[in-house]
Design a protein around this motif. Structure first.
Motif, PDB file in Angstrom:
ATOM      1  N   GLU A   9      32.002  27.568  32.159  1.00  0.00           N
ATOM      2  CA  GLU A   9      33.308  27.063  32.602  1.00  0.00           C
ATOM      3  C   GLU A   9      34.379  28.153  32.665  1.00  0.00           C
ATOM      4  O   GLU A   9      35.183  28.171  33.588  1.00  0.00           O
ATOM      5  N   MET A  10      34.405  29.051  31.663  1.00  0.00           N
ATOM      6  CA  MET A  10      35.489  30.030  31.612  1.00  0.00           C
ATOM      7  C   MET A  10      35.001  31.389  31.127  1.00  0.00           C
ATOM      8  O   MET A  10      34.025  31.491  30.385  1.00  0.00           O
ATOM      9  N   ALA A  11      35.711  32.443  31.559  1.00  0.00           N
ATOM     10  CA  ALA A  11      35.411  33.806  31.112  1.00  0.00           C
ATOM     11  C   ALA A  11      36.620  34.684  31.372  1.00  0.00           C
ATOM     12  O   ALA A  11      37.568  34.287  32.070  1.00  0.00           O
ATOM     13  N   MET A  12      36.581  35.866  30.808  1.00  0.00           N
ATOM     14  CA  MET A  12      37.571  36.892  31.122  1.00  0.00           C
ATOM     15  C   MET A  12      36.852  37.956  31.928  1.00  0.00           C
ATOM     16  O   MET A  12      35.927  38.606  31.432  1.00  0.00           O
ATOM     17  N   ILE A  13      37.250  38.127  33.184  1.00  0.00           N
ATOM     18  CA  ILE A  13      36.555  39.038  34.077  1.00  0.00           C
ATOM     19  C   ILE A  13      37.479  40.179  34.497  1.00  0.00           C
ATOM     20  O   ILE A  13      38.696  40.072  34.400  1.00  0.00           O
ATOM     21  N   SER A  14      36.893  41.273  34.959  1.00  0.00           N
ATOM     22  CA  SER A  14      37.666  42.464  35.315  1.00  0.00           C
ATOM     23  C   SER A  14      37.745  42.642  36.825  1.00  0.00           C
ATOM     24  O   SER A  14      36.995  42.014  37.588  1.00  0.00           O
ATOM     25  N   ALA A  15      38.633  43.525  37.250  1.00  0.00           N
ATOM     26  CA  ALA A  15      38.721  43.857  38.673  1.00  0.00           C
ATOM     27  C   ALA A  15      37.417  44.497  39.141  1.00  0.00           C
ATOM     28  O   ALA A  15      37.016  44.336  40.300  1.00  0.00           O
ATOM     29  N   PHE A  16      36.745  45.223  38.237  1.00  0.00           N
ATOM     30  CA  PHE A  16      35.466  45.834  38.581  1.00  0.00           C
ATOM     31  C   PHE A  16      34.422  44.754  38.857  1.00  0.00           C
ATOM     32  O   PHE A  16      33.605  44.878  39.771  1.00  0.00           O
ATOM     33  N   ASP A  17      34.440  43.665  38.060  1.00  0.00           N
ATOM     34  CA  ASP A  17      33.532  42.541  38.290  1.00  0.00           C
ATOM     35  C   ASP A  17      33.789  41.912  39.661  1.00  0.00           C
ATOM     36  O   ASP A  17      32.863  41.644  40.426  1.00  0.00           O
ATOM     37  N   ILE A  18      35.058  41.668  39.940  1.00  0.00           N
ATOM     38  CA  ILE A  18      35.431  40.989  41.185  1.00  0.00           C
ATOM     39  C   ILE A  18      35.118  41.845  42.407  1.00  0.00           C
ATOM     40  O   ILE A  18      34.634  41.349  43.422  1.00  0.00           O
ATOM     41  N   SER A  19      35.364  43.149  42.296  1.00  0.00           N
ATOM     42  CA  SER A  19      35.189  44.042  43.446  1.00  0.00           C
ATOM     43  C   SER A  19      33.737  44.143  43.906  1.00  0.00           C
ATOM     44  O   SER A  19      33.471  44.535  45.044  1.00  0.00           O
ATOM     45  N   LYS A  20      32.799  43.768  43.027  1.00  0.00           N
ATOM     46  CA  LYS A  20      31.386  43.782  43.435  1.00  0.00           C
ATOM     47  C   LYS A  20      31.127  42.757  44.528  1.00  0.00           C
ATOM     48  O   LYS A  20      30.221  42.925  45.341  1.00  0.00           O
ATOM     49  N   GLN A  21      31.916  41.686  44.542  1.00  0.00           N
ATOM     50  CA  GLN A  21      31.762  40.647  45.560  1.00  0.00           C
ATOM     51  C   GLN A  21      32.876  40.665  46.595  1.00  0.00           C
ATOM     52  O   GLN A  21      32.688  40.207  47.726  1.00  0.00           O
ATOM     53  N   ILE A  22      34.038  41.167  46.199  1.00  0.00           N
ATOM     54  CA  ILE A  22      35.183  41.216  47.117  1.00  0.00           C
ATOM     55  C   ILE A  22      35.677  42.673  47.156  1.00  0.00           C
ATOM     56  O   ILE A  22      36.466  43.082  46.293  1.00  0.00           O
ATOM     57  N   PRO A  23      35.231  43.477  48.125  1.00  0.00           N
ATOM     58  CA  PRO A  23      35.593  44.902  48.174  1.00  0.00           C
ATOM     59  C   PRO A  23      37.092  45.165  48.160  1.00  0.00           C
ATOM     60  O   PRO A  23      37.530  46.205  47.663  1.00  0.00           O
ATOM     61  N   GLU A  24      37.880  44.210  48.700  1.00  0.00           N
ATOM     62  CA  GLU A  24      39.335  44.392  48.704  1.00  0.00           C
ATOM     63  C   GLU A  24      39.876  44.588  47.290  1.00  0.00           C
ATOM     64  O   GLU A  24      40.891  45.262  47.090  1.00  0.00           O
ATOM     65  N   TRP A  25      39.203  44.005  46.308  1.00  0.00           N
ATOM     66  CA  TRP A  25      39.662  44.082  44.930  1.00  0.00           C
ATOM     67  C   TRP A  25      39.431  45.453  44.304  1.00  0.00           C
ATOM     68  O   TRP A  25      39.939  45.723  43.216  1.00  0.00           O
ATOM     69  N   SER A  26      38.700  46.325  44.967  1.00  0.00           N
ATOM     70  CA  SER A  26      38.482  47.672  44.419  1.00  0.00           C
ATOM     71  C   SER A  26      39.793  48.450  44.328  1.00  0.00           C
ATOM     72  O   SER A  26      39.887  49.442  43.609  1.00  0.00           O
ATOM     73  N   LYS A  61      39.034  52.122  52.416  1.00  0.00           N
ATOM     74  CA  LYS A  61      38.905  51.458  53.716  1.00  0.00           C
ATOM     75  C   LYS A  61      38.810  49.939  53.575  1.00  0.00           C
ATOM     76  O   LYS A  61      39.111  49.196  54.509  1.00  0.00           O
ATOM     77  N   ALA A  62      38.372  49.494  52.395  1.00  0.00           N
ATOM     78  CA  ALA A  62      38.255  48.043  52.161  1.00  0.00           C
ATOM     79  C   ALA A  62      39.558  47.437  51.665  1.00  0.00           C
ATOM     80  O   ALA A  62      39.692  46.210  51.612  1.00  0.00           O
ATOM     81  N   TRP A  63      40.530  48.271  51.311  1.00  0.00           N
ATOM     82  CA  TRP A  63      41.772  47.752  50.744  1.00  0.00           C
ATOM     83  C   TRP A  63      42.610  47.059  51.811  1.00  0.00           C
ATOM     84  O   TRP A  63      42.662  47.507  52.972  1.00  0.00           O
ATOM     85  N   PRO A  64      43.310  45.988  51.452  1.00  0.00           N
ATOM     86  CA  PRO A  64      44.201  45.336  52.416  1.00  0.00           C
ATOM     87  C   PRO A  64      45.243  46.325  52.941  1.00  0.00           C
ATOM     88  O   PRO A  64      45.821  47.100  52.173  1.00  0.00           O
ATOM     89  N   LYS A  65      45.464  46.287  54.223  1.00  0.00           N
ATOM     90  CA  LYS A  65      46.387  47.228  54.859  1.00  0.00           C
ATOM     91  C   LYS A  65      47.787  47.117  54.266  1.00  0.00           C
ATOM     92  O   LYS A  65      48.335  46.022  54.125  1.00  0.00           O
ATOM     93  N   GLY A  66      48.344  48.265  53.886  1.00  0.00           N
ATOM     94  CA  GLY A  66      49.702  48.309  53.345  1.00  0.00           C
ATOM     95  C   GLY A  66      49.824  47.873  51.901  1.00  0.00           C
ATOM     96  O   GLY A  66      50.937  47.850  51.351  1.00  0.00           O
ATOM     97  N   MET A  67      48.691  47.563  51.232  1.00  0.00           N
ATOM     98  CA  MET A  67      48.756  47.039  49.867  1.00  0.00           C
ATOM     99  C   MET A  67      49.262  48.069  48.866  1.00  0.00           C
ATOM    100  O   MET A  67      50.031  47.730  47.953  1.00  0.00           O
ATOM    101  N   VAL A  68      48.859  49.318  49.009  1.00  0.00           N
ATOM    102  CA  VAL A  68      49.325  50.361  48.083  1.00  0.00           C
ATOM    103  C   VAL A  68      50.842  50.457  48.122  1.00  0.00           C
ATOM    104  O   VAL A  68      51.521  50.512  47.091  1.00  0.00           O
ATOM    105  N   GLU A  69      51.389  50.461  49.349  1.00  0.00           N
ATOM    106  CA  GLU A  69      52.838  50.553  49.506  1.00  0.00           C
ATOM    107  C   GLU A  69      53.543  49.318  48.906  1.00  0.00           C
ATOM    108  O   GLU A  69      54.602  49.443  48.281  1.00  0.00           O
ATOM    109  N   ARG A  70      52.942  48.165  49.079  1.00  0.00           N
ATOM    110  CA  ARG A  70      53.537  46.939  48.535  1.00  0.00           C
ATOM    111  C   ARG A  70      53.532  46.963  47.013  1.00  0.00           C
ATOM    112  O   ARG A  70      54.516  46.565  46.373  1.00  0.00           O
ATOM    113  N   VAL A  71      52.420  47.441  46.439  1.00  0.00           N
ATOM    114  CA  VAL A  71      52.344  47.525  44.980  1.00  0.00           C
ATOM    115  C   VAL A  71      53.346  48.551  44.451  1.00  0.00           C
ATOM    116  O   VAL A  71      54.057  48.306  43.473  1.00  0.00           O
ATOM    117  N   ASN A  72      53.401  49.709  45.098  1.00  0.00           N
ATOM    118  CA  ASN A  72      54.324  50.756  44.681  1.00  0.00           C
ATOM    119  C   ASN A  72      55.790  50.314  44.771  1.00  0.00           C
ATOM    120  O   ASN A  72      56.632  50.773  43.993  1.00  0.00           O
TER     121      ASN A  72
END
Length: 333
Positions: free
Chosen positions: A90-107, A319-330
């Motif tokens: 039902e529940m867990a604590m997962i990391s961005a590394f875990d998620i990025s294995k299935q969703i490259p954008e999360w890398s 290349k898998a990152w959402p376009k403009g995401m770095v700038e938005r985070v910064n």
């Protein structure tokens, strides 16, 4: 006599009806929520789970049965997302590394120097960016992210004496990193020569000189006693790490709106507990390491930040990152 008898029948029927009406509520089993984590009992992200359980009981008395499984005893580290997706957890604590294995954008959230500090981390995931990225997890993995917790800021911990000010000073330094491509890429981006070494082997590798250093949050350095076999800690702040308290989509969808609100509120309370205590501990540890004879200092963090971000942006990973995401985070201050 007849009136009395009739009256008794009516009273008995009314009582039976009342009891029958209550039966479903009384008979309803509480929702079982098993939480799996590799964390040991002393970790703040393990200690926050009883807070989640207690808060949920306050908000929804008797409606949930929360089971906490530490030390990877229920599911091994890294297998929790698949277990939730299969409906086995039902529940867990997962990391961005875990998620990025299935969703490259999360890398993007595995990259060095993207998030500046715990406050920035919280603001980013509380913003539209968080909503978008959490939405991807819900849509593509059928996992509901409840809240983000601060896992610690990774620093360099070296057995060498040479002072490190910029990435160029790490040339040739054998730096232990976890054994995945994304972790090794981070080590290389920092300017070092990354080597994959199992966590349980780090102490001996430092002791023998098989590696020159390792990177971990300061609480880990103390807990694993790496300070006994190293000479300096360089406060590079190169990765503000996160842990995501999450629920399987199938379990989430079974809850009614009030239960969902209770779960979200309990998750946020647990994360606040984790964050406050972890930040406090990290602030106190620099003095502890100095007392142990280690040199503790800040390098040119901006030199590291600009170099590492440049390396990432020029890599295949980005290349898998959402376009403009770095700038938005910064841009989030």
């Amino acid at each position: 006599m007849l009136d009395t008898f009739t009256r008794r029948l009516l009273i008995g029927a009314a009582a039976a009806a009342a009891i029958t009406g209550l039966t479903p509520a009384l008979a309803a089993d509480p929702v079982k929520l098993r939480i799996s984590t590799p964390a040991v009992e002393a970790d703040w992200h393990a200690k926050m789970l009883p807070v989640f359980k207690q808060e949920l009981e306050k908000l929804a008395p008797g409606q949930f049965d929360v089971e906490i499984h530490l030390n990877g005893t229920l599911f091994k580290q890294g297998t929790e997302p698949a277990a939730m997706q299969r409906g086995n957890l039902e529940m867990a604590m997962i990391s961005a590394f875990d998620i990025s294995k299935q969703i490259p954008e999360w890398s993007i959230f595995t990259a060095g120097y993207l998030l500046r500090d715990p406050e920035h981390q919280t603001k980013v995931f509380d913003s539209d960016i968080g909503k978008e990225m959490y939405g991807l997890v819900e849509d593509k993995m059928n996992i509901k992210v409840l809240s983000v917790g601060y896992l610690g800021t990774r620093q360099l911990n070296l057995r060498t004496e040479k002072e490190v000010k910029t990435p160029a000073d790490l040339a040739g330094v054998k730096l232990r990193m976890p054994g995945s491509d994304t972790w090794l890429f981070l080590g290389k981006a920092l300017g070092a020569n990354p080597l994959p070494v199992a966590f349980g082997e780090i102490y001996t590798a430092l002791q023998t000189g098989a590696i020159d250093g390792q990177d971990n949050p300061l609480p880990t350095v103390r807990a694993a006693k790496f300070y006994e076999v190293t000479k300096q800690i360089v406060l590079t702040d190169h990765l503000v790490d996160a842990i995501f308290l999450s629920m399987s989509g199938s379990a989430w969808k079974k809850l009614d709106d009030k239960q969902k609100d209770a779960v979200m509120s309990a998750a946020k309370a647990a994360v606040r507990y984790n964050n406050e205590n972890r930040i406090k501990e990290e602030a106190e540890l620099a003095s502890f390491f100095k007392e142990q004879g280690l040199k503790v200092y800040k390098p040119d963090v901006e030199a590291f930040r600009s170099h590492v971000q440049k390396v990432y942006l020029e890599s295949e990973l980005s290349k898998a990152w959402p376009k403009g995401m770095v700038e938005r985070v910064n841009a989030i201050k």
